[in-house]
Design an enzyme around this catalytic site. Structure first.
Site, PDB file in Angstrom:
ATOM      1  N   GLU A 232      -9.139   2.460  10.344  1.00 25.69           N
ATOM      2  CA  GLU A 232      -7.909   3.251  10.514  1.00 25.69           C
ATOM      3  C   GLU A 232      -7.991   3.791  12.043  1.00 25.69           C
ATOM      4  OE1 GLU A 232      -7.196   5.798   7.596  1.00 25.69           O
ATOM      5  OE2 GLU A 232      -5.055   6.334   8.271  1.00 25.69           O
TER       6      GLU A 232
ATOM      7  N   HIS B  46       0.713   5.643  -1.578  1.00 30.10           N
ATOM      8  CA  HIS B  46       0.046   6.460  -2.428  1.00 30.10           C
ATOM      9  C   HIS B  46       1.244   7.421  -2.853  1.00 30.10           C
ATOM     10  CE1 HIS B  46      -3.831   6.370  -0.200  1.00 30.10           C
ATOM     11  NE2 HIS B  46      -3.125   5.680   0.505  1.00 30.10           N
TER      12      HIS B  46
ATOM     13  N   HIS C 206       0.976  -1.170  -0.017  1.00 31.33           N
ATOM     14  CA  HIS C 206      -0.033   0.114   0.065  1.00 31.33           C
ATOM     15  C   HIS C 206       0.885   1.308   0.028  1.00 31.33           C
ATOM     16  CE1 HIS C 206      -3.588   2.359   0.758  1.00 31.33           C
ATOM     17  NE2 HIS C 206      -2.976   2.878   1.827  1.00 31.33           N
TER      18      HIS C 206
ATOM     19  N   GLU D 227      -8.615   4.642  -7.505  1.00 33.93           N
ATOM     20  CA  GLU D 227      -9.412   5.069  -6.353  1.00 33.93           C
ATOM     21  C   GLU D 227     -10.646   5.904  -6.739  1.00 33.93           C
ATOM     22  OE1 GLU D 227      -8.059   6.615  -2.163  1.00 33.93           O
ATOM     23  OE2 GLU D 227      -8.630   8.516  -3.687  1.00 33.93           O
TER      24      GLU D 227
ATOM     25  N   SER E  28     -19.417  10.945  -1.468  1.00 34.31           N
ATOM     26  CA  SER E  28     -20.472  10.710  -0.614  1.00 34.31           C
ATOM     27  C   SER E  28     -21.685  11.332  -1.188  1.00 34.31           C
ATOM     28  CB  SER E  28     -20.335  11.323   0.685  1.00 34.31           C
ATOM     29  OG  SER E  28     -19.984  12.696   0.451  1.00 34.31           O
TER      30      SER E  28
ATOM     31  N   HIS F  17     -12.180   4.219  -1.627  1.00 31.40           N
ATOM     32  CA  HIS F  17     -11.381   4.553  -0.420  1.00 31.40           C
ATOM     33  C   HIS F  17     -11.643   4.396   0.847  1.00 31.40           C
ATOM     34  CE1 HIS F  17     -10.352   8.133   2.237  1.00 31.40           C
ATOM     35  NE2 HIS F  17      -9.247   7.692   1.789  1.00 31.40           N
TER      36      HIS F  17
ATOM     37  N   HIS G  75      -9.329   1.356   2.491  1.00 31.80           N
ATOM     38  CA  HIS G  75      -8.756   1.581   3.537  1.00 31.80           C
ATOM     39  C   HIS G  75     -10.114   1.174   4.805  1.00 31.80           C
ATOM     40  CE1 HIS G  75      -6.630   4.278   1.328  1.00 31.80           C
ATOM     41  NE2 HIS G  75      -5.647   4.574   2.384  1.00 31.80           N
TER      42      HIS G  75
ATOM     43  N   ASP H  92       2.125   3.122   3.081  1.00 33.34           N
ATOM     44  CA  ASP H  92       1.263   4.240   2.866  1.00 33.34           C
ATOM     45  C   ASP H  92       2.038   5.421   2.074  1.00 33.34           C
ATOM     46  OD1 ASP H  92      -1.319   5.052   3.019  1.00 33.34           O
ATOM     47  OD2 ASP H  92      -1.354   4.952   5.008  1.00 33.34           O
TER      48      ASP H  92
END
Ligand code: MCF
Ligand code: FE
Length: 409
Positions: free
Chosen positions: A213, A67, A65, A145, A149, A183, A210, A311
């Site tokens: 977390e 980014h 993982h 990704e 919402s 995501h 994810h 990450d």
């Protein structure tokens, strides 16, 4: 056909076999692993290279993982609190993405490459990292990704996502595999998540997300309260979670999903993850964002496959996988240091390879892909049991590396 010989060889198989005075014979695939004299005798036409004293041969490492698009970050993003960090990402993500030029991407990938990573899972938010992922000799699972919402914007979100996914299909080859990332449960509407998961299923693509977390995520998904409530209030006068943890997880049933973080998972969720994928643990990121550390005992009791993720430089100061393993070792002082070192090397090899699935590596075994690295320890070791720990303590970079049998370092 080549043979490498070394003082030690870590197979990274289930039994964690360590061979002394060993050799590996390979072309694109591994042909034989065993005692030096026997491997040389059995493969008389191979070119033999004897590595220097104190050398160790092991499988290429897997960073599940990362980014890359945030690689320009050094001092821009705010650490110490997950929500504050998230706000700083939202504010700065376009600026950071624009600030990462070719050299910035190159340097980021070079850190992984020099540390011995031969395969990584890249989460791509914008597609800005596609070129470097295509150009690098490393193997990449390229997770496009999706997030959002508001279902009213779904059409635009799908259009943008499909465009990026198509671009990654256009660049796909033996070392670049397009994939999908949802995501998180707090940022992605279930309808949008389902659309992307269905696309992944139809096209047989890897998938990542994810999950669990932070404490804030737990509280928000369970009760609709806490730091996320206050954060969401900035956008909505009466915010409510779009899903709960278990309904979110169920969308991934039957897939081999990389669940990232998982620090706040309960037993039921860990059991689900164990049956439907793996867990990518990113300890440095968790520390910087003030998130809890993963309870490895609790996860292993449920047979969860743990892997290592750095990450991005959005929540780390390094993409070197040995730095990440050292940090992991020092953050888990509840675990026996020898036992954990051995497990960490498994997490970063065989487990990572299984989690990303497509590239058949992570283990030195006949017929596996010849993704091999060599490391030189500063001195000879006195006890073979200590080898994994010594490797984690002293390794910064590899001495040589092969991907599909081709030398690249
Ligand atoms: O894993 C860390 C922390 N958790 C969530 N997201 C990210 C992480 N590092 C980068 N991100 C990205 C994520 O991919 O930050 C954005 C997403 O694009 C946050 S949502 C605007
Ligand atoms: Fe992440």
């Amino acid at each position: 056909m080549k043979i490498l010989t070394a003082d030690y060889l870590l197979c990274c198989d289930d039994d964690f076999t360590i061979m002394k005075d060993a050799a590996i014979c390979f072309d694109e695939k591994i042909i034989e692993v065993g005692k030096k004299d026997e491997v040389i005798k059995n493969n008389p036409y191979a070119i033999v290279k004897n590595l220097s004293p104190n050398s160790i041969i092991m499988p290429g490492l897997v960073n599940t993982h990362v980014h890359l698009e945030y690689s320009a970050n050094q001092t821009t993003l705010v650490y110490g609190d997950f929500i504050k960090w998230l706000q700083s990402v939202i504010k700065n993500r376009e600026f950071l993405q624009r600030s990462c030029d070719k050299k910035c991407y190159n340097d980021a990938v070079e850190q992984m490459l020099q540390s011995g990573v031969t395969t990584f899972g890249a989460i791509s938010s914008f597609g800005g990292d596609l070129e470097i992922c295509y150009e690098t000799p490393l193997k990449v699972v390229y997770f496009n990704e999706i997030l959002g919402s508001n279902p009213d914007f779904a059409d635009d979100i799908y259009k943008d996502f499909e465009k990026r996914l198509q671009q990654s299909f256009d660049m796909a080859n033996d070392t670049l595999k397009p994939a999908v990332s949802i995501h998180s449960p707090y940022s992605t509407h279930p309808m949008i998540a389902k659309y992307a998961i269905d696309l992944a299923k139809e096209n047989d693509l890897n998938i990542a997300t994810h999950f669990m977390e932070s404490k804030a995520e737990r509280e928000w998904l369970d009760k609709g309260s806490g730091d996320f409530y206050n954060f969401m209030k900035n956008f909505n006068h009466n915010p409510k979670p779009m899903t709960n943890a278990m309904s979110f997880l169920k969308m991934f049933e039957g897939l081999n999903t990389v669940f990232v973080h998982g620090n706040m998972c309960n037993e039921e969720e860990l059991e689900f993850i164990s049956k439907n994928g793996s867990l990518s643990s990113c300890v440095v990121s968790n520390r910087l964002l003030n998130n809890p550390v993963l309870d490895i005992k609790k996860a292993e009791n449920k047979d969860v496959k743990i892997t290592i993720g750095t990450d991005g430089l959005s929540s780390n100061n390094s993409l070197n996988i040995w730095n990440e393993m050292r940090a992991f070792l020092f953050s888990h002082n509840e675990a026996n240091v020898i036992e954990l070192s051995k497990n960490l090397i498994k997490y970063a090899t065989i487990n990572g390879a299984k989690a990303l699935g497509i590239f058949d590596g992570g283990e030195l075994k006949k017929e596996k892909n010849a993704d091999i690295v060599s490391i030189v320890l500063p001195n000879s070791i006195t006890d073979i049991e200590q080898l994994p720990l010594e490797l984690i303590l002293h390794t910064k970079e590899i001495k040589s590396g092969y991907i599909n049998g081709e030398r690249y370092v």
